[in-house]
Design a protein around this motif. Structure first.
Motif, PDB file in Angstrom:
ATOM      1  N   LYS A 179       1.166  -0.993   0.311  1.00  0.00           N
ATOM      2  CA  LYS A 179       0.011  -0.125   0.103  1.00  0.00           C
ATOM      3  C   LYS A 179       0.950   1.234  -0.256  1.00  0.00           C
ATOM      4  O   LYS A 179      -0.011   2.181  -0.188  1.00  0.00           O
ATOM      5  N   THR A 180       2.019   1.315   0.103  1.00  0.00           N
ATOM      6  CA  THR A 180       3.437   2.034  -0.460  1.00  0.00           C
ATOM      7  C   THR A 180       3.954   2.600  -0.917  1.00  0.00           C
ATOM      8  O   THR A 180       4.337   1.319  -2.467  1.00  0.00           O
ATOM      9  N   ASP A 181       5.372   3.332  -1.221  1.00  0.00           N
ATOM     10  CA  ASP A 181       5.994   2.767  -2.424  1.00  0.00           C
ATOM     11  C   ASP A 181       7.466   2.874  -1.560  1.00  0.00           C
ATOM     12  O   ASP A 181       8.146   2.180  -2.584  1.00  0.00           O
ATOM     13  N   PHE A 182       7.200   1.341  -0.883  1.00  0.00           N
ATOM     14  CA  PHE A 182       8.731   0.880  -0.334  1.00  0.00           C
ATOM     15  C   PHE A 182       7.739  -0.389  -1.540  1.00  0.00           C
ATOM     16  O   PHE A 182       7.606  -0.923  -1.677  1.00  0.00           O
ATOM     17  N   SER A 183       9.381  -1.068  -0.775  1.00  0.00           N
ATOM     18  CA  SER A 183       8.946  -2.571  -1.816  1.00  0.00           C
ATOM     19  C   SER A 183       9.826  -3.806  -0.801  1.00  0.00           C
ATOM     20  O   SER A 183      10.413  -3.764  -0.183  1.00  0.00           O
ATOM     21  N   VAL A 184       9.445  -4.677  -0.896  1.00  0.00           N
ATOM     22  CA  VAL A 184       9.624  -6.065   0.221  1.00  0.00           C
ATOM     23  C   VAL A 184      11.032  -6.629  -0.844  1.00  0.00           C
ATOM     24  O   VAL A 184      10.563  -6.658  -2.277  1.00  0.00           O
ATOM     25  N   VAL A 185      12.011  -6.378  -0.032  1.00  0.00           N
ATOM     26  CA  VAL A 185      13.432  -7.735  -1.004  1.00  0.00           C
ATOM     27  C   VAL A 185      13.177  -8.547  -1.117  1.00  0.00           C
ATOM     28  O   VAL A 185      13.483  -9.131  -2.025  1.00  0.00           O
ATOM     29  N   SER A 186      13.321  -9.058   0.307  1.00  0.00           N
ATOM     30  CA  SER A 186      13.004 -10.271   0.841  1.00  0.00           C
ATOM     31  C   SER A 186      12.644 -10.668   2.002  1.00  0.00           C
ATOM     32  O   SER A 186      12.370 -10.016   2.271  1.00  0.00           O
ATOM     33  N   ALA A 187      11.727 -11.751   1.494  1.00  0.00           N
ATOM     34  CA  ALA A 187      10.993 -12.230   3.102  1.00  0.00           C
ATOM     35  C   ALA A 187      11.441 -14.072   3.361  1.00  0.00           C
ATOM     36  O   ALA A 187      10.904 -14.843   2.117  1.00  0.00           O
ATOM     37  N   SER A 188      11.850 -13.976   4.399  1.00  0.00           N
ATOM     38  CA  SER A 188      11.433 -15.314   4.983  1.00  0.00           C
ATOM     39  C   SER A 188      11.114 -16.425   6.791  1.00  0.00           C
ATOM     40  O   SER A 188      10.063 -15.045   6.674  1.00  0.00           O
ATOM     41  N   SER A 189      11.156 -16.676   6.528  1.00  0.00           N
ATOM     42  CA  SER A 189      10.626 -17.466   8.074  1.00  0.00           C
ATOM     43  C   SER A 189      11.564 -16.262   9.309  1.00  0.00           C
ATOM     44  O   SER A 189      10.554 -16.538  10.296  1.00  0.00           O
ATOM     45  N   ASP A 190      12.546 -16.277   8.875  1.00  0.00           N
ATOM     46  CA  ASP A 190      13.340 -15.077  10.290  1.00  0.00           C
ATOM     47  C   ASP A 190      13.571 -14.343   9.641  1.00  0.00           C
ATOM     48  O   ASP A 190      14.582 -13.182  10.605  1.00  0.00           O
ATOM     49  N   SER A 191      13.238 -13.412   8.820  1.00  0.00           N
ATOM     50  CA  SER A 191      13.604 -12.092   8.040  1.00  0.00           C
ATOM     51  C   SER A 191      13.064 -11.479   6.870  1.00  0.00           C
ATOM     52  O   SER A 191      12.074 -12.168   6.241  1.00  0.00           O
ATOM     53  N   ILE A 192      13.280 -10.207   7.131  1.00  0.00           N
ATOM     54  CA  ILE A 192      12.582  -9.684   6.472  1.00  0.00           C
ATOM     55  C   ILE A 192      12.708  -7.861   5.877  1.00  0.00           C
ATOM     56  O   ILE A 192      13.415  -7.695   6.782  1.00  0.00           O
ATOM     57  N   VAL A 193      13.672  -7.614   4.230  1.00  0.00           N
ATOM     58  CA  VAL A 193      14.099  -6.505   4.302  1.00  0.00           C
ATOM     59  C   VAL A 193      13.116  -5.624   3.165  1.00  0.00           C
ATOM     60  O   VAL A 193      12.446  -6.216   2.866  1.00  0.00           O
TER      61      VAL A 193
END
Length: 268
Positions: free
Chosen positions: A29-43
């Motif tokens: 919903k923002t102009d940000f973006s998810v670079v990576s996501a896993s069960s233990d981290s998100i960038v």
């Protein structure tokens, strides 16, 4: 130019399997973006936006499942002074009741904070520790700055109103020797005696200073049940009620609700 790193603690009242899709949807919903996501981290990447006077930043979240939900420790790395505001922006896209609210809505409901908006209140949550609960709140002036005055189960804090400033002054409950209430034409005042000095917060709204002073005395008179190294655990009944709200909104399945409810009841 060196970047600045700010850390923030969030507690989702649902499992990582439920929390991460909600978080990803909020970022979309923002102009940000998810670079990576896993069960233990998100960038998450925050792009430079000159029209918004915003520097680029990288937000890294370390994910830890708990018995009652999901803890995320955020590290916001970037230039400028909008680190907390980035997380406020993401939180705006989450369904109500997704995060542990630190008792802020209940405290706010008891007083009038007319000059503060939703983002300023959400900003307060970003500077609280995990499990820290707000018991009383007001708006006042300290050293010619206007800000939120909040009494938690650990400290009295003054957070300047502007999201741009991020100025924070706090006094641990153990360091406060006395707190006295006064009244003037411009509003209520609180004088905080701590470590041999005094700080005066003025222009508090009617009943705000009184509420903070009363709750301070209650907390000081209450026998200590934990040490500084033991985080406060949220009330299980309160958490079950919040989980019920998430289930009713379709955020949690009935199976997830019953599982987490059983875990909470087992702690009582």
């Amino acid at each position: 130019m060196a970047t600045i790193i700010r850390t923030v603690h969030w507690t989702f009242l649902s499992s990582p399997e439920t929390a991460l899709p909600l978080l990803s949807a909020a970022v979309e919903k923002t102009d940000f973006s998810v670079v990576s996501a896993s069960s233990d981290s998100i960038v998450i990447d925050v792009p430079r936006a000159m029209m918004k006077n915003r520097w680029a930043a990288t937000i890294t979240g370390t994910i830890t499942p708990t018995a009652t939900g999901t803890d995320i420790l955020w590290a916001v790395d970037g230039l400028g002074n909008k680190h907390y505001e980035h997380l406020v922006t993401i939180a705006e896209g989450l369904p109500e009741g997704s995060l542990y609210d630190h008792g802020i809505p209940e405290a706010v409901s008891k007083v009038a904070l007319k000059i503060f908006g939703r983002k300023e209140i959400r900003h307060l949550a970003n500077i609280l520790d995990g499990g820290e609960k707000v018991h009383a709140i007001g708006v006042g002036t300290l050293s010619n700055k206007t800000g939120i005055v909040a009494l938690t189960d650990r400290r009295l804090l003054f957070l300047e109103k502007s999201l741009m400033a991020e100025d924070l002054v706090d006094f641990s409950l153990s360091s406060i020797g006395a707190m006295s209430l006064g009244k003037k034409m411009g509003g209520e005042t609180l004088t905080i005696t701590h470590s041999g000095t005094a700080a005066v917060i003025t222009t508090l709204g009617h009943g705000q200073g009184d509420g903070i002073a009363r709750k301070f005395r209650e907390l000081k008179d209450k026998p200590a049940t934990s040490t500084a190294d033991t985080p406060r655990v949220a009330d299980p009944i309160e958490q079950i009620e919040r989980l019920s709200g998430l289930r009713d909104k379709g955020i949690l399945s009935e199976e997830e609700f019953q599982q987490q409810k059983a875990q909470l009841l087992a702690r009582m």
